[in-house]
Design a protein around this motif. Structure first.
Motif, PDB file in Angstrom:
ATOM      1  N   ASP A   1       0.833  -1.210   0.000  1.00 28.26           N
ATOM      2  CA  ASP A   1       0.000   0.000   0.000  1.00 28.26           C
ATOM      3  C   ASP A   1       0.864   1.256   0.000  1.00 28.26           C
TER       4      ASP A   1
ATOM      5  N   GLU B   1     -12.746   4.570  14.143  1.00 19.87           N
ATOM      6  CA  GLU B   1     -13.818   4.203  13.208  1.00 19.87           C
ATOM      7  C   GLU B   1     -13.710   4.991  11.905  1.00 19.87           C
TER       8      GLU B   1
ATOM      9  N   LYS C   1     -10.800   3.610   9.783  1.00 22.97           N
ATOM     10  CA  LYS C   1     -11.138   2.298   9.223  1.00 22.97           C
ATOM     11  C   LYS C   1     -12.057   2.439   8.004  1.00 22.97           C
ATOM     12  N   GLU C   2     -13.074   3.278   8.098  1.00 23.11           N
ATOM     13  CA  GLU C   2     -13.985   3.476   6.980  1.00 23.11           C
ATOM     14  C   GLU C   2     -13.282   4.135   5.801  1.00 23.11           C
ATOM     15  N   ARG C   3     -12.354   5.056   6.069  1.00 21.49           N
ATOM     16  CA  ARG C   3     -11.601   5.723   4.994  1.00 21.49           C
ATOM     17  C   ARG C   3     -10.678   4.738   4.290  1.00 21.49           C
ATOM     18  N   PHE C   4     -10.026   3.881   5.055  1.00 17.13           N
ATOM     19  CA  PHE C   4      -9.164   2.858   4.443  1.00 17.13           C
ATOM     20  C   PHE C   4      -9.978   1.920   3.563  1.00 17.13           C
ATOM     21  N   ASP C   5     -11.140   1.503   4.056  1.00 20.29           N
ATOM     22  CA  ASP C   5     -11.992   0.615   3.260  1.00 20.29           C
ATOM     23  C   ASP C   5     -12.431   1.291   1.966  1.00 20.29           C
ATOM     24  N   ALA C   6     -12.773   2.578   2.041  1.00 21.12           N
ATOM     25  CA  ALA C   6     -13.245   3.301   0.858  1.00 21.12           C
ATOM     26  C   ALA C   6     -12.141   3.476  -0.176  1.00 21.12           C
ATOM     27  N   GLU C   7     -10.888   3.622   0.275  1.00 15.61           N
ATOM     28  CA  GLU C   7      -9.778   3.845  -0.649  1.00 15.61           C
ATOM     29  C   GLU C   7      -9.013   2.562  -0.971  1.00 15.61           C
ATOM     30  N   GLY C   8      -9.496   1.436  -0.467  1.00 18.12           N
ATOM     31  CA  GLY C   8      -8.866   0.168  -0.798  1.00 18.12           C
ATOM     32  C   GLY C   8      -7.544  -0.080  -0.103  1.00 18.12           C
TER      33      GLY C   8
ATOM     34  N   ASP D   1      -5.358  -1.750   2.638  1.00 18.03           N
ATOM     35  CA  ASP D   1      -5.476  -2.972   3.423  1.00 18.03           C
ATOM     36  C   ASP D   1      -5.043  -2.731   4.865  1.00 18.03           C
ATOM     37  N   MET D   2      -5.754  -3.360   5.779  1.00 22.62           N
ATOM     38  CA  MET D   2      -5.362  -3.334   7.193  1.00 22.62           C
ATOM     39  C   MET D   2      -5.114  -4.775   7.614  1.00 22.62           C
TER      40      MET D   2
END
Length: 289
Positions: free
Chosen positions: A194, A255, A258-265, A267-268
């Motif tokens: 990433d 929170e 986490k939502e921003r990472f998910d939206a931009e792809g 990985d966590m």
């Protein structure tokens, strides 16, 4: 009757001097005690109170010291009045009894005295005040009341905790709200493939948008660790602990990222273990079906 029958009589005049002497002694003792006590109380309490207030001691400590001074004045007044009245024997017995009593109380109340002294230092030094969130010896809570023997705290589960002052005075106490600002640091892991800059921008942007996060110092997200499964960035934001709830801001920050990472792809990744090699099975009989 036998005495009267033998012609003996009791002359009350013989007892008058003794009665008069006893009455004079008692009156002298009472008058001496009242005068010494009132004068001593007036001057000593005023002197002690003025001295403590000039040094800006806490009001509770001033009140306690004045009360102790009054008791001390009464004890000294009894001793001096007994001396003036000529109660030498009584005074000696009083001194012996007081010494023995003080020794017994001292042994029996060592813990109580230690907590009392610790309470005095806590009130005076003020390592924490009412409403402060503190931690000590793995425990934490919000201070609700500071007394001379114990301190009462409230946990975040709304439980009341009563702690002896001696425990707090001898422990390393962390006061989370003593300063005007406090930094919050939360680790966010991303995959090795990433983009670090993209992740840093997402963390800083989400942190800056949270209510209660200060603009100065600005949010930041430096790389702090190259872990086994992730590159860890430390999301750092600053809050005023007296204005914003640490727990609420922390939860919202996690929170939002986490939502921003998910939206931009982004990985966590979580910890994982990869096994390599080969597996060989031998000495196995053939099974006929």
């Amino acid at each position: 009757m036998n005495l009267l029958q033998q012609g003996l009589s009791i002359d009350l005049q013989d007892f008058v001097p003794a009665i008069v002497d006893a009455a004079v002694t008692i009156v002298l003792f009472v008058v001496s005690f009242i005068l010494i006590y009132l004068l001593g109380k007036y001057f000593l309490t005023r002197t002690v109170e003025a001295g403590l207030r000039q040094r800006n001691f806490d009001e509770a400590l001033v009140s306690l010291t004045v009360s102790i001074t009054v008791v001390f004045t009464a004890i000294v007044s009894v001793a001096l009045a007994a001396t003036v009245a000529g109660f030498g024997v009584i005074l000696s017995a009083f001194a012996i009894l007081a010494g023995a009593l003080a020794l017994a109380i001292g042994f029996a109340a060592q813990g109580l005295i230690a907590n009392f002294v610790a309470g005095v230092f806590i009130i005076q030094d003020k390592p924490f005040t009412i409403g402060d969130w503190i931690e000590w010896d793995g425990n934490s809570g919000v201070v609700r009341e500071v007394q001379l023997r114990v301190t009462k705290l409230e946990t975040f589960d709304n439980e009341l905790v009563t702690v002896p002052n001696d425990d707090l005075a001898n422990a390393a106490v962390v006061n989370h709200v003593a300063n005007e600002t406090r930094r919050m640091s939360i680790g966010f892991g991303i995959g090795y493939d990433d983009d670090i800059k993209q992740a840093r921008e997402a963390i800083i942007s989400e942190g800056a948008n949270i209510d209660g996060v200060l603009d100065d110092p600005e949010p930041s997200a430096p790389v702090t660790e190259l872990g086994d499964s992730a590159v860890v960035l430390s999301g750092r934001i600053w809050i005023d602990p007296n204005e914003s709830s640490y727990g609420a801001v922390r939860a919202e920050f996690i929170e939002a990222v986490k939502e921003r990472f998910d939206a931009e792809g982004l990985d966590m990744p979580y910890n994982n273990t990869e096994l390599s090699g080969s597996l060989e099975v031998s000495n196995v009989d053939t099974i006929e079906v």
